[in-house]
Write a protein that holds these residues in place. Structure first.
Motif, short mmCIF file in Angstrom:
data_model
loop_
_atom_site.label_atom_id
_atom_site.label_comp_id
_atom_site.label_asym_id
_atom_site.label_seq_id
_atom_site.Cartn_x
_atom_site.Cartn_y
_atom_site.Cartn_z
N GLY A 160 27.32 21.37 12.94
CA GLY A 160 28.44 21.19 14.03
C GLY A 160 29.69 21.87 13.49
N PRO A 161 30.83 21.68 14.23
CA PRO A 161 32.03 22.04 13.92
C PRO A 161 32.28 21.76 12.44
CG PRO A 161 32.25 21.32 16.06
CD PRO A 161 30.75 20.83 15.57
N LEU A 162 33.11 22.58 12.09
CA LEU A 162 33.47 22.52 10.57
C LEU A 162 34.81 21.80 10.44
CD1 LEU A 162 32.33 26.06 9.14
CD2 LEU A 162 31.36 23.80 8.31
N HIS A 163 35.13 20.62 11.18
CA HIS A 163 36.07 19.68 11.11
C HIS A 163 36.20 19.17 9.56
CE1 HIS A 163 36.48 20.32 15.17
NE2 HIS A 163 35.67 19.25 15.43
N PHE A 164 37.30 18.75 8.88
CA PHE A 164 37.34 17.96 7.89
C PHE A 164 38.58 17.15 7.67
CE2 PHE A 164 39.18 21.96 6.42
CZ PHE A 164 40.63 21.60 5.65
N ALA A 165 38.37 16.30 6.93
CA ALA A 165 39.87 15.33 6.58
C ALA A 165 39.82 15.14 5.02
CB ALA A 165 39.77 14.03 7.35
N VAL A 166 40.99 15.47 4.41
CA VAL A 166 41.09 15.51 3.08
C VAL A 166 42.29 14.93 2.59
CG1 VAL A 166 41.40 16.84 0.93
CG2 VAL A 166 39.81 17.40 2.48
N ASP A 167 42.40 13.73 1.85
CA ASP A 167 43.32 13.12 1.31
C ASP A 167 43.88 13.80 0.06
OD1 ASP A 167 43.22 11.33 3.59
OD2 ASP A 167 41.85 9.90 2.42
N GLY A 168 45.12 14.24 -0.11
CA GLY A 168 45.83 14.69 -1.11
C GLY A 168 45.06 16.09 -1.51
N PRO A 169 45.53 16.67 -2.60
CA PRO A 169 46.19 15.70 -3.72
C PRO A 169 47.63 15.60 -3.30
CG PRO A 169 45.84 18.02 -4.42
CD PRO A 169 45.20 17.99 -3.15
N GLY A 170 48.39 14.49 -3.72
CA GLY A 170 49.36 14.24 -3.39
C GLY A 170 49.71 13.51 -2.08
N PRO A 171 50.79 13.29 -1.62
CA PRO A 171 51.11 12.20 -0.53
C PRO A 171 50.36 12.57 0.77
CG PRO A 171 53.10 13.29 -1.01
CD PRO A 171 52.04 13.80 -1.92
N VAL A 176 39.65 25.55 3.64
CA VAL A 176 39.53 26.50 4.38
C VAL A 176 38.90 26.32 5.73
CG1 VAL A 176 37.31 27.38 3.28
CG2 VAL A 176 38.81 29.32 4.50
N ILE A 177 39.24 26.73 6.86
CA ILE A 177 38.51 26.57 8.08
C ILE A 177 38.35 28.13 8.53
CG2 ILE A 177 39.49 24.55 8.78
CD1 ILE A 177 41.60 26.20 10.83
N PRO A 178 37.14 28.14 9.62
CA PRO A 178 36.42 29.56 10.07
C PRO A 178 37.53 29.83 11.19
CG PRO A 178 35.30 27.74 10.98
CD PRO A 178 36.20 27.04 9.99
N GLY A 179 37.57 31.17 11.44
CA GLY A 179 38.30 31.98 12.56
C GLY A 179 37.20 32.44 13.62
N ASN A 180 37.73 33.01 14.44
CA ASN A 180 36.74 33.82 15.68
C ASN A 180 36.08 34.94 14.98
OD1 ASN A 180 39.74 34.62 15.76
ND2 ASN A 180 38.73 36.36 16.77
N HIS A 181 36.68 35.38 13.89
CA HIS A 181 35.92 36.49 13.16
C HIS A 181 34.60 36.14 12.18
CE1 HIS A 181 37.59 40.46 14.85
NE2 HIS A 181 38.40 39.53 15.02
N ASP A 182 34.95 35.01 11.74
CA ASP A 182 33.77 34.12 10.84
C ASP A 182 32.59 33.85 11.59
OD1 ASP A 182 35.11 33.82 8.46
OD2 ASP A 182 36.78 32.77 9.30
N CYS A 183 31.60 33.91 10.88
CA CYS A 183 30.17 33.10 11.52
C CYS A 183 29.99 31.84 10.82
CB CYS A 183 28.96 33.98 10.96
SG CYS A 183 27.33 33.23 11.29
N ARG A 184 30.20 31.06 11.83
CA ARG A 184 30.10 29.31 11.43
C ARG A 184 29.07 29.19 10.39
NH1 ARG A 184 30.53 25.16 16.05
NH2 ARG A 184 32.71 25.68 16.02
N GLU A 185 27.85 29.27 10.65
CA GLU A 185 26.71 28.89 9.64
C GLU A 185 26.93 29.87 8.63
OE1 GLU A 185 25.18 26.25 10.11
OE2 GLU A 185 26.38 26.22 12.16
N ALA A 186 27.17 31.02 8.46
CA ALA A 186 27.27 31.74 7.12
C ALA A 186 28.54 31.36 6.19
CB ALA A 186 27.37 33.44 7.42
N PHE A 187 29.44 30.83 7.00
CA PHE A 187 30.65 30.31 6.52
C PHE A 187 30.31 29.02 5.57
CE2 PHE A 187 34.46 27.68 6.57
CZ PHE A 187 35.73 28.62 6.25
N ARG A 188 29.62 28.26 6.49
CA ARG A 188 29.16 26.87 6.01
C ARG A 188 28.31 27.13 4.78
NH1 ARG A 188 28.54 22.82 9.35
NH2 ARG A 188 27.90 24.01 11.14
N ARG A 189 27.47 27.98 4.76
CA ARG A 189 26.50 28.42 3.45
C ARG A 189 27.45 28.88 2.29
NH1 ARG A 189 23.09 30.47 7.56
NH2 ARG A 189 23.83 32.62 7.21
N SER A 190 28.72 29.78 2.64
CA SER A 190 29.30 30.09 1.59
C SER A 190 30.12 29.03 0.89
CB SER A 190 30.30 31.16 2.17
OG SER A 190 31.17 31.89 1.39
N PHE A 191 30.45 27.99 1.82
CA PHE A 191 31.39 26.92 1.30
C PHE A 191 30.50 25.49 0.94
CE2 PHE A 191 34.35 30.07 2.74
CZ PHE A 191 35.26 30.00 1.81
#
Length: 265
Positions: A101-112, A76-91
């Motif tokens: 900082g920004p909630l970028h992420f890189a995830v491999d899989g599951p799958g190809p 999940v990523i945040p949108g403009n109605h989300d609060c970045r820090e509250a979002f971070r705490r929730s997840f």
């Protein structure tokens, strides 16, 4: 590999209606029920922003209660109605999300497939921004595995849709994103939310799609100067189905109960 994409549920505290008119919580619960009924089950669920409406702790608590029903991995990523820090705490239990900082992420899989979450939100604003830091992060991640099919998930789409009252709130700097994507043919899809409608276009050699909201739909008004409005249209989700022989096929799936199945095809 089957990936479900939900977007823009705009969850509210229990008993509170979205915009005072629509039960977005019940509509998101119905979307989760439909996900649970799919056969086969998705391998992964993507949620492309605006999880909640005002970014409050009470809304994120409601989101956590509803999402606890999922039995498959969630990104999940945040949108403009989300609060970045509250979002971070929730997840905070999602180890792929950064601690600052920004909630970028890189995830491999599951799958190809590889999924890159690109947080282009601007705290306190409704538009997104493909700034220099986001460009550098994305370029570096795409260079890590140049041969692996990759999805980029972001909230605000980086193009003008033609709907005049939403386009000022797109992701600015879309030309910078296009330059990066054009250099990396491994990008299979760019998946967005924000506009509460399904849209599709060719973007720098890749396909870009926006997912409908699980709640209201933005009015499809293309006339210059059109008044902003929304409708309670049938909500929907996207299903992205990866098979080696075809690559990625995307299905638009309405959420709800409809007549059928009927004995013909």
């Amino acid at each position: 590999m089957l990936i479900a994409q939900l977007s823009d549920p705009h969850l509210r505290p229990p008993g509170v209606l979205y915009q005072g008119l629509v039960d977005s919580n019940a509509m998101f619960a119905a979307a989760l029920d439909q996900l649970a009924s799919l056969d086969p089950q998705p391998d992964l669920v993507l949620l492309s922003g605006d999880l909640v409406d005002e970014g409050t702790e009470a809304e994120y608590a409601q989101a956590a209660a509803l999402l606890a029903r999922l039995r498959v991995p969630l990104l999940v990523i945040p949108g403009n109605h989300d609060c970045r820090e509250a979002f971070r705490r929730s997840f905070v239990h999602h180890p792929h999300l950064p601690a600052s900082g920004p909630l970028h992420f890189a995830v491999d899989g599951p799958g190809p497939l590889r999924v890159l979450g690109l947080d282009v939100t601007v705290p306190g604003a409704h538009h997104g921004e493909m700034d220099a830091a986001a460009c550098a992060w994305l370029e570096a991640r795409l260079a890590e595995q140049p041969g692996r099919p990759t999805l980029i998930m972001m909230h605000q789409p980086p193009f003008a849709s033609g709907i005049p009252f939403i386009d000022p709130y797109r992701c600015h700097g879309g030309e910078r994103l296009a330059e990066i994507v054009a250099r990396h043919p491994s990008v299979e899809r760019i998946l967005c939310g924000h506009v509460h409608r399904f849209m599709q276009l060719r973007f720098a050699g890749a396909l870009l799609m926006t997912a409908p909201s699980t709640t209201t739909a933005l009015a499809l008004r293309l006339a210059p100067g059109a008044e902003p409005a929304s409708f309670v249209e049938p909500p929907g989700m996207l299903l992205h189905h990866w098979r080696l022989e075809t690559g990625l096929v995307t299905h638009l799936v309405p959420i709800g109960s409809f007549r059928g199945p009927l004995p013909f095809f």
